[in-house]
Motif scaffolding. Structure first.
Motif, PDB file in Angstrom:
ATOM      1  N   TRP A 229       0.739  -1.032   0.000  1.00 12.94           N
ATOM      2  CA  TRP A 229       0.093   0.252  -0.087  1.00 12.94           C
ATOM      3  C   TRP A 229       0.854   1.088   0.033  1.00 12.94           C
ATOM      4  O   TRP A 229       1.936   1.502   0.659  1.00 12.94           O
TER       5      TRP A 229
ATOM      6  N   LEU B  95     -16.060   2.012  -2.609  1.00 18.44           N
ATOM      7  CA  LEU B  95     -14.840   2.315  -1.952  1.00 18.44           C
ATOM      8  C   LEU B  95     -14.930   4.020  -1.584  1.00 18.44           C
ATOM      9  O   LEU B  95     -15.683   4.628  -2.241  1.00 18.44           O
ATOM     10  N   ALA B  96     -14.171   4.351  -0.668  1.00 21.12           N
ATOM     11  CA  ALA B  96     -13.938   5.829  -0.210  1.00 21.12           C
ATOM     12  C   ALA B  96     -13.558   6.597  -1.477  1.00 21.12           C
ATOM     13  O   ALA B  96     -13.031   5.993  -2.303  1.00 21.12           O
TER      14      ALA B  96
ATOM     15  N   THR C 221      -8.472   6.061  -1.597  1.00 23.29           N
ATOM     16  CA  THR C 221      -7.886   4.946  -1.162  1.00 23.29           C
ATOM     17  C   THR C 221      -6.602   5.072  -0.722  1.00 23.29           C
ATOM     18  O   THR C 221      -5.978   3.978  -0.308  1.00 23.29           O
TER      19      THR C 221
ATOM     20  N   LYS D 177      -8.576   5.126  10.098  1.00 23.12           N
ATOM     21  CA  LYS D 177      -9.391   4.370   8.771  1.00 23.12           C
ATOM     22  C   LYS D 177      -8.668   4.288   7.426  1.00 23.12           C
ATOM     23  O   LYS D 177      -8.046   5.328   7.081  1.00 23.12           O
TER      24      LYS D 177
ATOM     25  N   THR E 179      -8.159   2.211   3.613  1.00 23.54           N
ATOM     26  CA  THR E 179      -8.768   0.958   2.853  1.00 23.54           C
ATOM     27  C   THR E 179      -7.482   0.131   2.282  1.00 23.54           C
ATOM     28  O   THR E 179      -6.783   0.632   1.469  1.00 23.54           O
TER      29      THR E 179
ATOM     30  N   GLN F 178      -9.020  -3.258  -0.875  1.00 28.12           N
ATOM     31  CA  GLN F 178     -10.219  -2.842  -1.619  1.00 28.12           C
ATOM     32  C   GLN F 178     -11.401  -2.981  -0.257  1.00 28.12           C
ATOM     33  O   GLN F 178     -12.741  -3.356  -0.512  1.00 28.12           O
ATOM     34  N   ARG F 179     -11.281  -2.808   0.791  1.00 28.56           N
ATOM     35  CA  ARG F 179     -12.057  -2.778   1.934  1.00 28.56           C
ATOM     36  C   ARG F 179     -11.541  -1.833   2.938  1.00 28.56           C
ATOM     37  O   ARG F 179     -10.189  -1.855   3.094  1.00 28.56           O
ATOM     38  N   GLU F 180     -12.506  -1.166   3.522  1.00 27.98           N
ATOM     39  CA  GLU F 180     -12.241  -0.357   4.376  1.00 27.98           C
ATOM     40  C   GLU F 180     -12.041  -0.996   6.127  1.00 27.98           C
ATOM     41  O   GLU F 180     -12.675  -1.922   6.300  1.00 27.98           O
TER      42      GLU F 180
ATOM     43  N   THR G 277      -4.172  -3.355  11.545  1.00 29.57           N
ATOM     44  CA  THR G 277      -5.566  -3.264  11.157  1.00 29.57           C
ATOM     45  C   THR G 277      -6.331  -4.226  12.258  1.00 29.57           C
ATOM     46  O   THR G 277      -5.867  -5.225  12.856  1.00 29.57           O
TER      47      THR G 277
END
Length: 288
Positions: free
Chosen positions: A5, A83-84, A87, A139, A141, A144-146, A162
């Motif tokens: 990421w 998604l936000a 990301t 928070k 992402t 592909q998931r918050e 996480t």
């Protein structure tokens, strides 16, 4: 290590650019499911339960089952819409004392490395977290998931943990929790005293995975004893059989072809002798 990421730790309008790397890895001895008689690898096929056909990866989608057997189909575009807006931002929601967060909430760990331009504010945040005894709740992402997360410091590096959501933590409900268990003070004092006598600093290097070591030794012993299967042996033997059959067929065909050519040559020789005899007879008839 490969970054999983890349984004920023956001404080309102200010952001620290960072990259995230998996902080842990599992060391397992690779084991496959195989066909016991010949050691051939057993493969899983994706089969549609409606028509029984094997399904290629390109045709596999996600669906949510509902009562009655119906399925709500969800496409990649559907998931993208969830998604936000960005990301690539890890938004800090607040800070909390580290001891107030139960370690059960932690799911996976990631090291955060600062980009060159963000090194000084990164170090400043790291030192501030350590001196305050706080962790940052964020928070982010990922995949592909918050996810909810916590930022804490380990060996001068900010670690992203996480976290599970509160409704993902199961509550224990065992019969003994509803019983009155009578403990004597002397028994409790003895137990506490024994625990204090056996207390020592935690040194991870002191502990080893005996099962993995034993499994590796077992595999090596079988290798040393040549106790192995050759999954391709049957296929190779079949290939040899096919090759010999093909060579045999080629030899037969070659013999047939040679016999045919010899027969053709013999026939042509007979025809030539016949024509020669006829020509000789005609010649003698003319001279007489």
């Amino acid at each position: 290590m490969r970054a999983v990421w890349k984004g920023t730790i956001g404080f309102g309008t200010y952001a620290i650019p960072v990259k995230a790397y998996s902080a842990t890895e599992e060391h397992n001895v690779p084991l496959h499911q195989v066909h016991e008689p010949d050691g051939g690898r057993v493969r899983v096929k994706w089969v549609c339960e409606v028509d029984g056909a094997e399904v290629p990866a390109a045709e596999i989608a996600k669906g949510h089952p509902v009562p009655g057997g119906d399925v709500v189909l969800l496409t990649g575009r559907d998931f993208a819409s969830l998604l936000a807006p960005t990301t690539q931002s890890m938004d800090v929601l607040g800070f909390t004392p580290a001891e107030q967060v139960d370690s059960m909430y932690f799911a996976r760990s990631y090291y955060l490395e600062p980009e060159p331009a963000g090194t000084k504010p990164y170090v400043l945040l790291s030192e501030a977290l350590q001196q305050s005894g706080r962790i940052a709740i964020v928070k982010v992402t990922l995949r592909q998931r918050e996810a909810l997360g916590a930022l804490r410091v380990r060996d001068q590096v900010i670690l992203l943990e996480t976290m599970l959501w509160p409704d993902e933590i199961r509550r224990p409900d065992f019969p003994f929790l509803h019983e009155d268990v009578d403990l004597r003070r002397g028994e409790l004092r003895n137990a506490v005293s024994l625990i204090e006598d056996l207390t020592q600093d935690f040194e991870p290097a002191r502990y080893t995975d005996h099962y993995r070591e034993a499994l590796e030794a077992l595999i090596q012993a079988k290798l040393d004893g040549d106790d192995v299967l050759q999954p391709t042996a049957a296929e190779q033997a079949e290939g040899v059989t096919r090759l010999l059959a093909a060579l045999q067929q080629s030899a037969v065909e070659a013999d047939d072809a040679a016999a045919g050519r010899a027969k053709t040559a013999t026939g042509k020789a007979r025809e030539a002798r016949t024509r020669a005899k006829k020509a000789s007879a005609k010649s003698r008839a003319k001279t007489s």
